[in-house]
Write an enzyme that holds these catalytic residues in place. Structure first.
Site, short mmCIF file in Angstrom:
data_model
loop_
_atom_site.label_atom_id
_atom_site.label_comp_id
_atom_site.label_asym_id
_atom_site.label_seq_id
_atom_site.Cartn_x
_atom_site.Cartn_y
_atom_site.Cartn_z
CE LYS A 72 -3.95 -1.87 2.63
NZ LYS A 72 -5.00 -1.60 1.64
NE ARG B 202 -11.05 -9.34 -2.52
CZ ARG B 202 -11.33 -8.36 -3.38
NH1 ARG B 202 -11.74 -8.62 -4.59
NH2 ARG B 202 -11.21 -7.10 -2.99
#
Ligand code: BES
Ligand code: ZN
Ligand code: ZN
Length: 502
Positions: free
Chosen positions: A279, A353
């Protein structure tokens, strides 16, 4: 905070402050205000005439009583316009009264609202709302600031009622409000804890403590056991960190049956650096909150255990840290999940996920009759709904409706999003059964649908709390930081379900 109930006249009960409520445009609940006003020789009426007290929603006015009555101060809490009133306003005004008073060094407070301020509301609900507002509103996280303490606010809160007959209903309500708010605060503490003190093993320690306190069964698996189960998707995410993953299972048995009525699954990435798909560094520190889903289901089971509904609940949390170490998974890798479905890793930052894929599969294998997963899953969800509303997805409309209405009761806003099959092609892969990124468009939806692929036909709801789990400025009874959303929603859901289950 100590909460008590006394059947004593408010003007005769000694406390540093007495909180009472008033509507902007209604006489509901006026009795108590008039009684106090009379004892103060019409002071409240005069302040109202001068416009100093308007009773606008959330308005807090502190009046010193200079020895005319037993409480040292009267706090007028504005309930706003009667047509705009919702029970949640009670939580909000009690929270803000407690904060205002705490700033003045007041620690001993009494509250007197009469049930006529709630339309068709009961004493039980009223006292529940007061307890929730007081406990949620007094939370703070200061443990790492030298010389300060967590939740250093009002210490004693006494709910005043007209007669002894009302005490037992009030007691029930306070017990419920306490259980809900303390559980939410537990989640908030975990969320605010920095990543170096809330590693997977640290989450286990909290879960064990919850299990010990409430006598819950707990089972914690280490990497080797997770490997035996085939939880490759979780393990792949965790490989880049030297803090190994852990899989926690907590069980609450509220009825005599082997059946699992509800499985609560929480995303628990104790720190999400993005992994190899790292990130940007600005605001990366907020990614310590990426375990908020796990914290909220651990919080929820603690409240459920305290309130003892007749339902069997299992909490499943795979805690893992997403770092770019030398063993980290890479973009392009293919991972075989526990379900047997293969996942092409497009971004190692779409790790939530992947962990949920295995845990939701596990919930299905356990035979859970309903599954709710809670996750700080997508930035796209924040773009869609901001910090105010949690996104709801599901494969069963009745179950979705139940979750949304449980949220409404809690003052935790929920909004259902679509899951049309047309979105499916966005996460089709050429090299595996699916890929872990479905592109920028409808990012919260494709992430939800990805998780849904592992839920099979079980009634399943997914809550994306990326925006609501942690807030950047104070709102209602929440202060900047972890909110504990959706602990109270999940607890309400279990209580509601218990009424329908046989
Ligand atoms: N934990 C993040 C989602 C998130 C972002 C939560 C901001 C709270 C605040 C998640 O793991 C993530 O990084 N998602 C990516 C997915 C993308 C790579 C498809 C995102 O939303 O950008
Ligand atoms: Zn991520
Ligand atoms: Zn994440």
């Amino acid at each position: 905070m100590e909460l008590g109930i006394r059947a004593v006249k408010p003007r005769e009960f000694e406390a540093e402050a007495l909180v009472i409520g008033c509507y902007e445009n209604s006489d509901k609940g006026k009795g108590i205000v008039e009684e106090i006003d009379k004892s103060l020789s019409g002071l409240i009426s005069r302040l109202k005439e001068k416009g100093e007290i308007k009773c606008k929603s959330g308005e807090i006015t502190v009046i010193h009583t200079t020895g005319q009555i037993a409480p040292e101060r009267v706090v007028m809490a504005g309930l706003g316009k009667v047509e705009e009133f919702k029970p949640d306003v009670i939580r909000q005004v009690v929270a803000s009264a407690c904060r205002t008073l705490a700033k003045k060094g007041v620690s001993d407070v009494s509250v007197c609202f009469t049930p006529d301020i709630l339309d068709g509301g009961s004493n039980e609900l009223l006292s529940q709302l007061v307890a929730e507002g007081a406990i949620l509103g007094s939370w703070s996280f200061k443990k790492y600031v030298t010389g300060e303490k967590n939740g250093n606010g009002v210490k004693q809160l006494t709910v005043l009622v007209a007669s002894e007959d009302e005490v037992s209903a009030m007691q029930e309500g306070i017990h419920k409000g306490e259980a809900l708010a303390q559980a939410a605060n537990l989640a908030r503490d975990m969320i605010n804890e920095p990543g170096n003190f809330m590693r997977p093993e640290d989450m286990v320690a909290v879960a064990r403590e919850v299990a010990r306190t409430h006598n819950l069964e707990i089972n914690v698996m280490e990497e080797s056991q997770m490997q035996e189960l085939g939880m490759e998707a979780v393990l792949a995410v965790g490989r880049g960190s030297s803090n190994p993953p852990r899989f926690m299972i907590l069980r609450y048995q509220g009825r005599q049956s082997e059946e699992i009525d509800l499985a609560l699954v929480g995303k628990a990435v104790t720190f999400d650096s993005g992994g190899i798909s790292i990130k940007p560094s600005s605001n990366m520190e907020t990614m310590k909150m990426d375990m908020a889903g796990g914290a909220s289901v651990i919080g929820a089971i603690s409240a459920i255990a305290a309130l003892k509904p007749a339902i069997n609940v299992v909490v499943l949390v795979a805690a893992v840290e997403n770092l770019p170490g030398s063993k980290a998974q890479r973009p392009g890798d293919v991972v075989k999940s526990m379900s047997g479905k293969t996942i092409e890793v497009i971004s190692t930052d779409a790790e939530g996920r992947m962990t949920l894929a295995d845990v939701v599969t596990y919930a299905g294998k356990l035979g859970a009759r309903r599954i709710v997963d809670v996750a700080t899953l997508t930035g796209a969800c924040i773009i869609a709904l901001g910090e105010v509303t949690t996104a709801v997805f599901g494969n069963n409309q009745e179950f979705c409706n139940m979750v949304v209405s449980a949220g409404d009761e809690a003052g935790e806003y929920m909004w259902q999003m679509p899951m049309y099959p047309e979105y499916k092609e966005q996460y089709k892969s050429d090299v595996a059964d699916m890929k872990n990124v479905g592109g920028r468009d409808a990012g919260a939806i494709t992430a939800a649908m990805f998780v849904g692929e592992f839920a099979g036909d079980n009634p399943w709801v997914h809550l994306d709390i990326a925006g609501t789990a942690m807030i950047s400025k104070d709102r209602k009874y929440w202060t900047k930081g972890g909110t504990g959303i959706p602990v109270r929603t999940l607890t309400n859901l279990a209580l509601k379900l218990a009424e329908t289950i046989k």
